[in-house]
Design a protein around this motif. Structure first.
Motif, mmCIF file in Angstrom:
data_model
loop_
_atom_site.group_PDB
_atom_site.id
_atom_site.type_symbol
_atom_site.label_atom_id
_atom_site.label_comp_id
_atom_site.label_asym_id
_atom_site.label_seq_id
_atom_site.Cartn_x
_atom_site.Cartn_y
_atom_site.Cartn_z
ATOM 1 N N ILE A 120 0.818 -1.217 0.000
ATOM 2 C CA ILE A 120 0.000 0.000 0.000
ATOM 3 C C ILE A 120 0.856 1.274 0.000
ATOM 4 O O ILE A 120 0.613 2.185 -0.818
ATOM 5 C CB ILE A 120 -0.985 -0.012 1.190
ATOM 6 C CG1 ILE A 120 -2.028 -1.109 0.987
ATOM 7 C CG2 ILE A 120 -1.679 1.345 1.342
ATOM 8 C CD1 ILE A 120 -2.998 -1.269 2.143
ATOM 9 N N PRO A 121 1.863 1.411 0.884
ATOM 10 C CA PRO A 121 2.661 2.652 0.870
ATOM 11 C C PRO A 121 3.327 2.924 -0.475
ATOM 12 O O PRO A 121 3.293 4.062 -0.973
ATOM 13 C CB PRO A 121 3.703 2.407 1.978
ATOM 14 C CG PRO A 121 3.052 1.430 2.896
ATOM 15 C CD PRO A 121 2.273 0.530 1.992
ATOM 16 N N ASN A 122 3.935 1.909 -1.083
ATOM 17 C CA ASN A 122 4.596 2.115 -2.373
ATOM 18 C C ASN A 122 3.591 2.418 -3.479
ATOM 19 O O ASN A 122 3.890 3.183 -4.403
ATOM 20 C CB ASN A 122 5.427 0.884 -2.747
ATOM 21 C CG ASN A 122 6.700 0.781 -1.922
ATOM 22 O OD1 ASN A 122 7.106 1.729 -1.255
ATOM 23 N ND2 ASN A 122 7.330 -0.380 -1.953
ATOM 24 N N ALA A 123 2.393 1.841 -3.389
ATOM 25 C CA ALA A 123 1.351 2.141 -4.370
ATOM 26 C C ALA A 123 0.935 3.611 -4.266
ATOM 27 O O ALA A 123 0.724 4.293 -5.286
ATOM 28 C CB ALA A 123 0.138 1.230 -4.156
ATOM 29 N N LEU A 124 0.840 4.116 -3.041
ATOM 30 C CA LEU A 124 0.513 5.527 -2.839
ATOM 31 C C LEU A 124 1.638 6.429 -3.353
ATOM 32 O O LEU A 124 1.380 7.489 -3.932
ATOM 33 C CB LEU A 124 0.247 5.794 -1.356
ATOM 34 C CG LEU A 124 -1.016 5.151 -0.773
ATOM 35 C CD1 LEU A 124 -1.065 5.337 0.736
ATOM 36 C CD2 LEU A 124 -2.260 5.761 -1.417
ATOM 37 N N THR A 125 2.874 6.010 -3.139
ATOM 38 C CA THR A 125 4.017 6.780 -3.639
ATOM 39 C C THR A 125 3.993 6.856 -5.158
ATOM 40 O O THR A 125 4.246 7.921 -5.748
ATOM 41 C CB THR A 125 5.336 6.140 -3.173
ATOM 42 O OG1 THR A 125 5.358 6.057 -1.750
ATOM 43 C CG2 THR A 125 6.528 6.976 -3.635
ATOM 44 N N LEU A 126 3.697 5.748 -5.814
ATOM 45 C CA LEU A 126 3.623 5.729 -7.273
ATOM 46 C C LEU A 126 2.444 6.570 -7.774
ATOM 47 O O LEU A 126 2.521 7.185 -8.849
ATOM 48 C CB LEU A 126 3.500 4.287 -7.782
ATOM 49 C CG LEU A 126 4.767 3.438 -7.608
ATOM 50 C CD1 LEU A 126 4.491 1.980 -7.975
ATOM 51 C CD2 LEU A 126 5.920 3.991 -8.442
ATOM 52 N N THR A 127 1.375 6.614 -6.997
ATOM 53 C CA THR A 127 0.243 7.480 -7.353
ATOM 54 C C THR A 127 0.654 8.941 -7.265
ATOM 55 O O THR A 127 0.260 9.770 -8.100
ATOM 56 C CB THR A 127 -0.952 7.212 -6.424
ATOM 57 O OG1 THR A 127 -1.259 5.815 -6.426
ATOM 58 C CG2 THR A 127 -2.179 7.987 -6.880
ATOM 59 N N ASN A 128 1.461 9.266 -6.258
ATOM 60 C CA ASN A 128 2.042 10.607 -6.148
ATOM 61 C C ASN A 128 2.856 10.927 -7.397
ATOM 62 O O ASN A 128 2.727 12.013 -7.977
ATOM 63 C CB ASN A 128 2.912 10.681 -4.890
ATOM 64 C CG ASN A 128 3.774 11.931 -4.823
ATOM 65 O OD1 ASN A 128 3.484 12.947 -5.435
ATOM 66 N ND2 ASN A 128 4.867 11.848 -4.079
ATOM 67 N N LEU A 129 3.676 9.995 -7.825
ATOM 68 C CA LEU A 129 4.494 10.191 -9.019
ATOM 69 C C LEU A 129 3.632 10.394 -10.259
ATOM 70 O O LEU A 129 3.917 11.265 -11.099
ATOM 71 C CB LEU A 129 5.421 8.995 -9.212
ATOM 72 C CG LEU A 129 6.324 9.012 -10.458
ATOM 73 C CD1 LEU A 129 7.198 10.254 -10.494
ATOM 74 C CD2 LEU A 129 7.180 7.750 -10.490
ATOM 75 N N PHE A 172 -1.504 19.082 -5.607
ATOM 76 C CA PHE A 172 -2.117 18.910 -4.289
ATOM 77 C C PHE A 172 -2.473 17.444 -4.040
ATOM 78 O O PHE A 172 -2.283 16.929 -2.935
ATOM 79 C CB PHE A 172 -3.374 19.776 -4.171
ATOM 80 C CG PHE A 172 -3.096 21.257 -4.202
ATOM 81 C CD1 PHE A 172 -1.846 21.751 -3.856
ATOM 82 C CD2 PHE A 172 -4.079 22.155 -4.585
ATOM 83 C CE1 PHE A 172 -1.577 23.113 -3.887
ATOM 84 C CE2 PHE A 172 -3.820 23.514 -4.616
ATOM 85 C CZ PHE A 172 -2.571 23.997 -4.261
ATOM 86 N N LEU A 173 -2.975 16.772 -5.078
ATOM 87 C CA LEU A 173 -3.275 15.349 -4.947
ATOM 88 C C LEU A 173 -1.997 14.551 -4.680
ATOM 89 O O LEU A 173 -1.976 13.643 -3.836
ATOM 90 C CB LEU A 173 -3.953 14.830 -6.216
ATOM 91 C CG LEU A 173 -5.429 15.176 -6.406
ATOM 92 C CD1 LEU A 173 -5.896 14.741 -7.796
ATOM 93 C CD2 LEU A 173 -6.285 14.507 -5.334
ATOM 94 N N GLY A 174 -0.928 14.894 -5.399
ATOM 95 C CA GLY A 174 0.344 14.205 -5.203
ATOM 96 C C GLY A 174 0.870 14.374 -3.795
ATOM 97 O O GLY A 174 1.340 13.416 -3.171
ATOM 98 N N ILE A 175 0.781 15.597 -3.259
ATOM 99 C CA ILE A 175 1.242 15.859 -1.897
ATOM 100 C C ILE A 175 0.368 15.116 -0.890
ATOM 101 O O ILE A 175 0.856 14.617 0.130
ATOM 102 C CB ILE A 175 1.252 17.377 -1.622
ATOM 103 C CG1 ILE A 175 2.352 18.045 -2.468
ATOM 104 C CG2 ILE A 175 1.468 17.668 -0.139
ATOM 105 C CD1 ILE A 175 2.369 19.555 -2.378
ATOM 106 N N LEU A 184 12.151 9.952 -5.244
ATOM 107 C CA LEU A 184 12.060 10.013 -6.702
ATOM 108 C C LEU A 184 10.709 10.596 -7.128
ATOM 109 O O LEU A 184 10.637 11.396 -8.073
ATOM 110 C CB LEU A 184 12.248 8.616 -7.301
ATOM 111 C CG LEU A 184 13.665 8.039 -7.216
ATOM 112 C CD1 LEU A 184 13.677 6.579 -7.641
ATOM 113 C CD2 LEU A 184 14.626 8.846 -8.085
ATOM 114 N N ALA A 185 9.643 10.205 -6.427
ATOM 115 C CA ALA A 185 8.318 10.750 -6.733
ATOM 116 C C ALA A 185 8.264 12.240 -6.395
ATOM 117 O O ALA A 185 7.737 13.057 -7.173
ATOM 118 C CB ALA A 185 7.251 9.984 -5.954
#
Length: 249
Positions: free
Chosen positions: A5-14, A37-40, A66-67
Motif C-alpha cells: 500500500i505505501p509504495n502504491a501511494l508513492t507511485l500514485t504521487n508520481l 495537491f493530490l500528489g502531496i 524520486l516521486a
C-alpha cells in the motif's frame, strides 16, 4: 498485501506529478495545482501507512524521493519558468534600475531569464538527496520540505487566477519579485534551520502545543485570505519553528 500500500501511494504521487508537468508546460496552472495537491496528499499518506503497517524500508525511502523530485521538484521549476516567461519583457526605466538594465538586458532579451526557475528543481534535488542520508530528521526538518516549497510556488498563479487583485498580480508578475523568491526558495530548502514536523507521537496538547496552534492559525488564514494565505502560512511556519527552537533552548 498491506506492505504494498505505501509504495502504491508513492507511485500514485508520481503519476499525479507527471500529469501536473503536462498541465504546467501548457500553462494550465489550475489543473497543474490540482494534481500537485493530490500528489502531496498521497505523499503524506504513504509515510503514514508505512509507519502504521511497520513496513518502512530503504526501497520506500528512495521511491518517495524520486516521486517528490517530480511532483515537488520539477513541477514548481516549470511553474516558475512560466511565470518568469509571462513577466513584461521590458525592465523598469527608473533611475534605480538603470544599472540593472545594463547588466541584465542582454540576458532578458535573449530569453534566458525564465530558465532561472529551474534553480528550484536543482535545489529540490539537492535537498531530497541530503534528506535521504540524514539520520537526524525524524521529528523535525532541516530546511523547508519540498512539498511546502511547492505549495508556495503553486499558490502564485492560483492567487492571480482566483483573487484577481491588480496590486497583488503586479507584484507576482514583477521580475525582481520572482527572481528574489526563486533565490530565497533555493536557500531555505537547503538551510540548516530546524522546522517542526507535523508528526504526532501522541495527541496531548502539552506535547504538541506548537502544532495545534499552527494548524488553528492555518485554518483561520485559509478562510480569510484563501489562496493568498499560503505564502503567509509558509512564513508563519518558519517563524514559529525558529521561536520554538529558541524557547526549547
Amino acid at each position: 498485501m498491506k506492505k504494498y500500500i505505501p509504495n502504491a501511494l508513492t507511485l500514485t504521487n508520481l503519476f499525479c506529478g507527471c500529469v501536473a508537468v503536462v498541465f504546467a508546460v501548457h500553462t494550465n496552472f489550475v489543473f497543474a495545482a490540482i494534481f500537485v495537491f493530490l500528489g502531496i496528499f498521497f505523499d503524506f499518506f504513504d509515510g503514514f501507512f508505512a509507519r502504521k503497517f511497520n513496513v518502512q524500508g530503504e526501497l520506500g525511502l528512495q521511491l518517495d524521493s524520486l516521486a517528490d523530485m517530480v511532483t515537488s521538484g520539477l513541477v514548481p521549476g516549470i511553474v516558475m519558468f512560466k511565470l518568469l516567461e509571462l513577466t513584461n519583457s521590458s525592465w523598469s526605466n527608473s533611475a534605480t534600475d538603470s544599472l540593472v538594465n545594463s547588466v541584465f538586458s542582454q540576458i532578458t532579451d535573449a530569453g534566458f531569464l525564465p530558465f532561472l526557475g529551474f534553480a528550484i528543481t536543482l535545489a529540490s534535488a539537492y535537498r531530497l538527496a541530503k534528506f535521504n542520508i540524514d539520520t537526524e530528521q525524524q521529528s523535525f526538518f532541516k530546511g523547508l520540505p519540498t512539498p511546502a516549497n511547492t505549495l508556495l510556488i503553486m499558490s502564485l498563479p492560483l492567487i492571480m487566477e482566483f483573487q484577481n487583485n491588480d496590486f497583488i498580480n503586479a507584484i507576482i508578475l514583477n521580475k525582481w519579485f520572482l527572481i528574489v523568491l526563486t533565490l530565497v526558495s533555493c536557500y531555505i530548502l537547503n538551510s540548516d534551520v530546524k522546522l517542526f514536523a507535523l508528526k504526532f507521537k501522541n495527541y496531548g496538547f502539552k506535547d504538541n502545543v506548537v502544532r495545534y496552534i499552527f494548524i488553528l492559525l492555518c485554518v483561520v488564514l485559509l478562510v480569510v485570505l484563501q489562496f493568498a494565505s499560503i505564502p503567509v502560512i509558509i512564513l508563519l511556519y518558519i517563524i514559529m519553528s525558529i521561536l520554538d527552537n529558541l524557547t526549547s533552548k
